[in-house]
Every structure is written in C-alpha cells, then in structure tokens.
Design an enzyme around this catalytic site. Sequence first.
Site, short mmCIF file in Angstrom:
data_model
loop_
_atom_site.label_atom_id
_atom_site.label_comp_id
_atom_site.label_asym_id
_atom_site.label_seq_id
_atom_site.Cartn_x
_atom_site.Cartn_y
_atom_site.Cartn_z
N TYR A 142 1.86 -5.09 -53.87
CA TYR A 142 0.87 -3.95 -54.18
C TYR A 142 -0.08 -3.77 -53.16
O TYR A 142 -0.81 -2.67 -52.94
CB TYR A 142 0.00 -4.22 -55.60
CG TYR A 142 0.92 -3.83 -56.60
CD1 TYR A 142 2.46 -4.22 -57.03
CD2 TYR A 142 0.18 -3.19 -57.76
CE1 TYR A 142 2.81 -3.62 -58.12
CE2 TYR A 142 0.96 -2.80 -58.89
CZ TYR A 142 2.08 -2.90 -59.16
OH TYR A 142 2.79 -2.63 -60.19
N LYS A 192 12.30 -14.44 -56.27
CA LYS A 192 13.65 -14.06 -55.76
C LYS A 192 13.78 -15.02 -54.37
O LYS A 192 14.05 -14.37 -53.33
CB LYS A 192 13.66 -12.70 -55.49
CG LYS A 192 14.80 -11.98 -55.15
CD LYS A 192 15.85 -11.82 -56.33
CE LYS A 192 17.12 -11.62 -55.83
NZ LYS A 192 18.36 -11.37 -56.79
N ASP A 224 16.13 -11.41 -61.27
CA ASP A 224 17.26 -10.68 -62.10
C ASP A 224 17.59 -11.50 -63.35
O ASP A 224 17.88 -10.78 -64.62
CB ASP A 224 18.35 -10.33 -61.23
CG ASP A 224 18.87 -11.55 -60.28
OD1 ASP A 224 18.07 -12.50 -60.22
OD2 ASP A 224 19.75 -11.28 -59.76
N ASP A 248 4.61 -6.94 -62.85
CA ASP A 248 4.62 -5.43 -63.73
C ASP A 248 5.83 -5.16 -64.31
O ASP A 248 5.80 -5.04 -65.68
CB ASP A 248 4.38 -4.44 -62.51
CG ASP A 248 4.20 -3.02 -62.94
OD1 ASP A 248 3.38 -2.76 -63.73
OD2 ASP A 248 4.84 -2.36 -62.50
N ASP A 252 6.30 -5.40 -68.95
CA ASP A 252 6.73 -4.17 -69.68
C ASP A 252 7.88 -4.55 -70.51
O ASP A 252 8.19 -4.21 -71.67
CB ASP A 252 6.97 -2.83 -68.96
CG ASP A 252 6.13 -1.89 -68.64
OD1 ASP A 252 4.83 -2.65 -68.70
OD2 ASP A 252 6.29 -0.85 -68.74
C1 IPM Z 1 0.22 -2.03 -65.25
C2 IPM Z 1 0.18 -0.72 -64.74
C3 IPM Z 1 -0.48 -0.60 -63.46
C4 IPM Z 1 0.39 -1.59 -62.51
C5 IPM Z 1 -0.43 0.80 -62.89
C6 IPM Z 1 -1.09 1.80 -63.90
C7 IPM Z 1 -1.01 0.71 -61.45
O1 IPM Z 1 1.68 -0.30 -64.76
O2 IPM Z 1 -1.16 -2.50 -65.35
O3 IPM Z 1 1.13 -2.69 -65.39
O4 IPM Z 1 1.50 -1.13 -61.67
O5 IPM Z 1 -0.03 -2.77 -62.38
MG MG Z 2 3.10 -1.74 -65.57
#
Ligand code: IPM
Ligand code: MG
Length: 357
Positions: A142, A192, A224, A248, A252
Amino acid sequence: MAQHRVVLLPGDGIGPEITAVAKTLLDAVSQRHGFSLSFDEQPIGGSAIDATGEPLPASTLEACKAADAVLMAAIGSPRFDSLPREKRPETGLLGLRAGMQLFANLRPVKIVPALIGASSLKPEVIEGVDLMVVRELTGGIYFGQPKGRIEADGDERGFNTMTYSASEVDRIAQVAFNLARERRGQLCSVDKANVLDVSQLWRDRVETMAPDYSDVAVSHMYVDNAAMQLVRDPKQFDVLLTGNLFGDILSDEAAMLTGSIGMLPSASLGSDGPGLFEPVHGSAPDIAGQDKANPMAMVLSAAMMLRIGLKENAAADDLEKAVDKVLAAGFRTGDLMSEGCSQLGCQAMGDELLKAL
Ligand code: IPM
Ligand code: MG
C-alpha cells in the site's frame, strides 16, 4: 468526571446515517456511566473533497491527532473514481492511517448465534467461530516505493513495491503475539513465503520472535491456503497475523463468515496516541441516504473505541449487549433479513438499540 474528546468522521455514503445512530447511543451510555464525551465532526474522503478539494484536509488530521479517540464511518464514492490517485477519497484514509501511525489493524470476527442462518456457509462450519485478523496497516504494498506508471519501449507499465523492514514486522507481530496470549494462545502468520522475498523475511522474523512467547502456538500459512481454510474450517483460527494487502483481502472474506460485512468493527492502533475505530464495511453508495444501512458495525466500532481507546469497559459492554439483544429479538436490517424477522431501516434500528440499552 472523565472527559473524552472524540473526533467523528462521518465520511461518505451511508457514513452520516450510521454516525448519527452511534452518536445517540454514545451519548446515552456516557450519561449512564458518568463520563462525558465531546464530539468534533471533521470532513474526510469524498465529502472533504467536495468541501475543500482535499480528501484529508490538514485540519482534519490535526484534530484527529489531538483527540482521545477517532470514530470513522466510511469513505468512498464512485463519483471520484476518475480523479488522480492523490485526490481520491481512499487516499485520505491512507493518509490518516499513515499520519496517525496506526500500524496495527484489529478486525475481530465473532459469530453471533442469532445470525447463524444469515451466513452463506453451513451452520456447523461457522458455529463458534471467534477469530481476530491482525493486519499491518501502514506498510507493505500500500505504501511501498517505488510505485507508479511509466512509458517504456512503446508500452505502459504500472508497478507497486511490496516491502517490509524487520522492525515493521516485529512491531505488528508483537501486537499479534500479545493478543494471542490473551485469547486462545494460537497465532497463524499468513504470508506468501514460497514466492515472495518480503514474505520470507516476514516468516523469519515471526520465527525469531516465537521463543519469547513460548505460551503461544505459532503456525505459518500461505495466503492462498488461508483464503481456502477460512471458508473450509474457520474454527481452526484464533489470531491471524498478516500484511496490509493480504489482510485487506482476508478480512473481507472473514467478515462474510458472519453473514454480513455490516456487523464487523475494527480498531487501528499505533504505539501511542489515539486509535481510529471504524466498521470494516465501506460507504455503500448504492443505498446511501435511503435509511437502509445497517448501523451495527458502527455501533460495535463505538464499543471498541470505548473499550480500547477510552477504557470505558462497562459502557462498551452495554453497547455490545444492546446489539445482541436487538438481534435476539428478531430485528434485522435488509442485509441480514431472513424469514420470521422484522425488517427495520437504519434509524428505526438505532431506536431499537437505544431501547435495548
Ligand atoms: C479497508 C478498505 C481500505 C483498504 C480502502 C477503502 C482504502 O478496503 O479498510 O479494508 O484497502 O485498506
Ligand atoms: Mg478492505
């Protein structure tokens, strides 16, 4: 009486609606538990671009650094997707994380019994899941340099750099080891290392630190495989430690085990200074302003802020219990709706939470 200064960052999309709910509930628990909260609302993301031309105005960053804690809702809107990267809402959030030096992002994933049916996975797979993703937040690909887009040999090339220093790995690993110690004593570090040098360094550092935490069982997993194991058998995980990009993606995926990303809070912490507390979900522009949003991740983020950021544990417990109670009573926002439950909008859900307090 304890006084806490909270900066509120409603941001974009559903942000203002869910912030309003959290604020009402915070006012109620602060009165009950005898401390005072002052709120300072600051612009960030798309709303800040509209107001000032910048996704992170200097005044917002200064206010956040000077606060006792920062509670953010969400940023982002497709309206800004065509702006140059430095002007996009996401850049504001990354600037805030970097500016406040919030290198440790904690994303707890706990199955709420009332919501087992809301998950797309089988009940027996997710029942009892209780894990914590510890994501490095201010390094990795990032933020790595060099990055950019160049013209070369009549072609165009885009590139980013995934890089970690040993000290960056050590400080986030330390957070994860300590958390594992307070939880079930298991740490799974995700990398990885079969392909990436940066991951081999990550793995070497975690191995080097392991003997200092002899009460923690350490394992390593390729990313993975971790993505697969999270949906195959998520109960095997206690603390998952990983870098910025893998974290990230995996957070999710882990969030969705609960049935909706609308339930998951997070905390972003540095070594000192205020923390930033925010839901894992985004700004949901498709339902913004329609009173459809689920405010619960925001309320649970407020609870994390009370517990970790302001040390108001009793008030944090109250907010978490209110969420459990409302769910057990069968109230649902649209994202969680299932047969036999009562569907509520964002505001009405806020009212039920207030009653449940
Ligand atoms: C998160 C989001 C952020 C990230 C975005 C909005 C920049 O997806 O907090 O997970 O990628 O970190
Ligand atoms: Mg995110």
